[in-house]
Design a protein around this motif. Structure first.
Motif, PDB file in Angstrom:
ATOM      1  N   ARG A   1       0.837  -1.211   0.000  1.00 47.20           N
ATOM      2  CA  ARG A   1       0.000   0.000   0.000  1.00 47.20           C
ATOM      3  C   ARG A   1       0.865   1.251   0.000  1.00 47.20           C
ATOM      4  NH1 ARG A   1      -3.299  -2.983   4.020  1.00 47.20           N
ATOM      5  NH2 ARG A   1      -4.872  -4.022   2.788  1.00 47.20           N
ATOM      6  N   LEU A   2       1.946   1.214   0.763  1.00 48.88           N
ATOM      7  CA  LEU A   2       2.875   2.335   0.783  1.00 48.88           C
ATOM      8  C   LEU A   2       3.503   2.529  -0.599  1.00 48.88           C
ATOM      9  CD1 LEU A   2       4.366   4.552   2.300  1.00 48.88           C
ATOM     10  CD2 LEU A   2       6.014   2.818   3.054  1.00 48.88           C
ATOM     11  N   CYS A   3       3.867   1.443  -1.250  1.00 45.73           N
ATOM     12  CA  CYS A   3       4.410   1.531  -2.611  1.00 45.73           C
ATOM     13  C   CYS A   3       3.384   2.140  -3.563  1.00 45.73           C
ATOM     14  CB  CYS A   3       4.841   0.152  -3.114  1.00 45.73           C
ATOM     15  SG  CYS A   3       6.325  -0.471  -2.313  1.00 45.73           S
ATOM     16  N   HIS A   4       2.134   1.753  -3.398  1.00 42.49           N
ATOM     17  CA  HIS A   4       1.067   2.312  -4.240  1.00 42.49           C
ATOM     18  C   HIS A   4       0.944   3.819  -4.010  1.00 42.49           C
ATOM     19  CE1 HIS A   4      -3.082   3.223  -5.515  1.00 42.49           C
ATOM     20  NE2 HIS A   4      -2.793   2.376  -6.491  1.00 42.49           N
ATOM     21  N   GLU A   5       0.961   4.225  -2.757  1.00 45.44           N
ATOM     22  CA  GLU A   5       0.868   5.658  -2.442  1.00 45.44           C
ATOM     23  C   GLU A   5       2.061   6.425  -2.996  1.00 45.44           C
ATOM     24  OE1 GLU A   5      -1.660   7.439  -1.115  1.00 45.44           O
ATOM     25  OE2 GLU A   5      -2.758   5.552  -1.252  1.00 45.44           O
ATOM     26  N   MET A   6       3.247   5.830  -2.892  1.00 46.05           N
ATOM     27  CA  MET A   6       4.433   6.487  -3.446  1.00 46.05           C
ATOM     28  C   MET A   6       4.320   6.634  -4.953  1.00 46.05           C
ATOM     29  SD  MET A   6       7.420   4.799  -1.103  1.00 46.05           S
ATOM     30  CE  MET A   6       8.762   5.660  -1.901  1.00 46.05           C
TER      31      MET A   6
ATOM     32  N   VAL B   1       1.633   6.991  -6.689  1.00 45.69           N
ATOM     33  CA  VAL B   1       0.660   8.045  -6.977  1.00 45.69           C
ATOM     34  C   VAL B   1       1.233   9.430  -6.674  1.00 45.69           C
ATOM     35  CG1 VAL B   1      -1.588   8.969  -6.281  1.00 45.69           C
ATOM     36  CG2 VAL B   1      -1.309   6.521  -6.626  1.00 45.69           C
ATOM     37  N   MET B   2       2.037   9.529  -5.628  1.00 43.76           N
ATOM     38  CA  MET B   2       2.499  10.833  -5.169  1.00 43.76           C
ATOM     39  C   MET B   2       3.789  11.329  -5.839  1.00 43.76           C
ATOM     40  SD  MET B   2       1.569  10.526  -1.154  1.00 43.76           S
ATOM     41  CE  MET B   2       1.827  12.247  -0.803  1.00 43.76           C
TER      42      MET B   2
ATOM     43  N   GLY C   1       5.730   8.401 -10.962  1.00 43.40           N
ATOM     44  CA  GLY C   1       5.226   7.129 -10.450  1.00 43.40           C
ATOM     45  C   GLY C   1       5.543   5.953 -11.352  1.00 43.40           C
TER      46      GLY C   1
ATOM     47  N   CYS D   1       7.596   2.573 -10.320  1.00 45.04           N
ATOM     48  CA  CYS D   1       7.126   1.222 -10.626  1.00 45.04           C
ATOM     49  C   CYS D   1       8.173   0.434 -11.404  1.00 45.04           C
ATOM     50  CB  CYS D   1       5.816   1.269 -11.412  1.00 45.04           C
ATOM     51  SG  CYS D   1       4.405   1.691 -10.404  1.00 45.04           S
TER      52      CYS D   1
ATOM     53  N   LEU E   1      -3.485  -4.573  -5.809  1.00 44.45           N
ATOM     54  CA  LEU E   1      -3.582  -3.115  -5.895  1.00 44.45           C
ATOM     55  C   LEU E   1      -3.511  -2.630  -7.348  1.00 44.45           C
ATOM     56  CD1 LEU E   1      -1.294  -2.184  -2.886  1.00 44.45           C
ATOM     57  CD2 LEU E   1      -3.775  -1.921  -3.015  1.00 44.45           C
TER      58      LEU E   1
END
Length: 141
Positions: free
Chosen positions: A22-27, A29-30, A51, A55, A116
């Protein structure tokens, strides 16, 4: 973010295992689109921004560890078949156990990234084919 990745795949039974994807997903996006690595290009020879770049690095680490893990697993299988299985509490035993733990952590981490929608079905299908295709005995599961 390399530290986050290493922590996520390094400890199979870590209680916050599901926080890292989840943290990787937020990173992802941000990350600002201004962040680029001119050494990494897409199919159109354009720099990958923000982003997407994050990835790309993340997936490269996963792929390297996945492929390296299979080399280690094949070596363990050869040791097992030759009858030279490592004795409990020996240095070799702990190396084998650590490799198994990291492999399981990587598999769980990859599955969470897929949930995710950070990994495509094609990539997951290839991972599953490789995982199931290398089984020698039911104990390998």
């Amino acid at each position: 973010f390399k530290l986050i990745y290493e922590k996520a795949v390094g400890e199979d039974n870590w209680s916050y295992m599901y926080v890292h994807p989840r943290l990787c997903h937020e990173m992802m996006v941000m990350f600002s689109p201004k962040v680029q690595d001119d050494g990494i290009k897409n199919a159109k020879e354009e720099s990958i921004p923000g982003g997407q770049l994050f990835c790309k690095y993340l997936f490269n680490w996963c792929q390297e560890d996945f492929e390296h893990g299979w080399v280690a697993k094949e070596a363990m299988a050869l040791t097992k078949r030759s009858g030279n299985e490592s004795e409990p509490y020996s240095d070799e035993y702990y190396v084998v156990q650590k490799a198994k733990c990291q492999s399981l952590g990587l598999i769980k981490f990859t599955g969470e990234l897929f949930k995710l929608r950070m990994l495509t079905e094609r990539i997951m299908h290839e991972c599953l084919k490789r995982l199931l295709g290398n089984m020698v005995t039911p104990e390998d599961v």
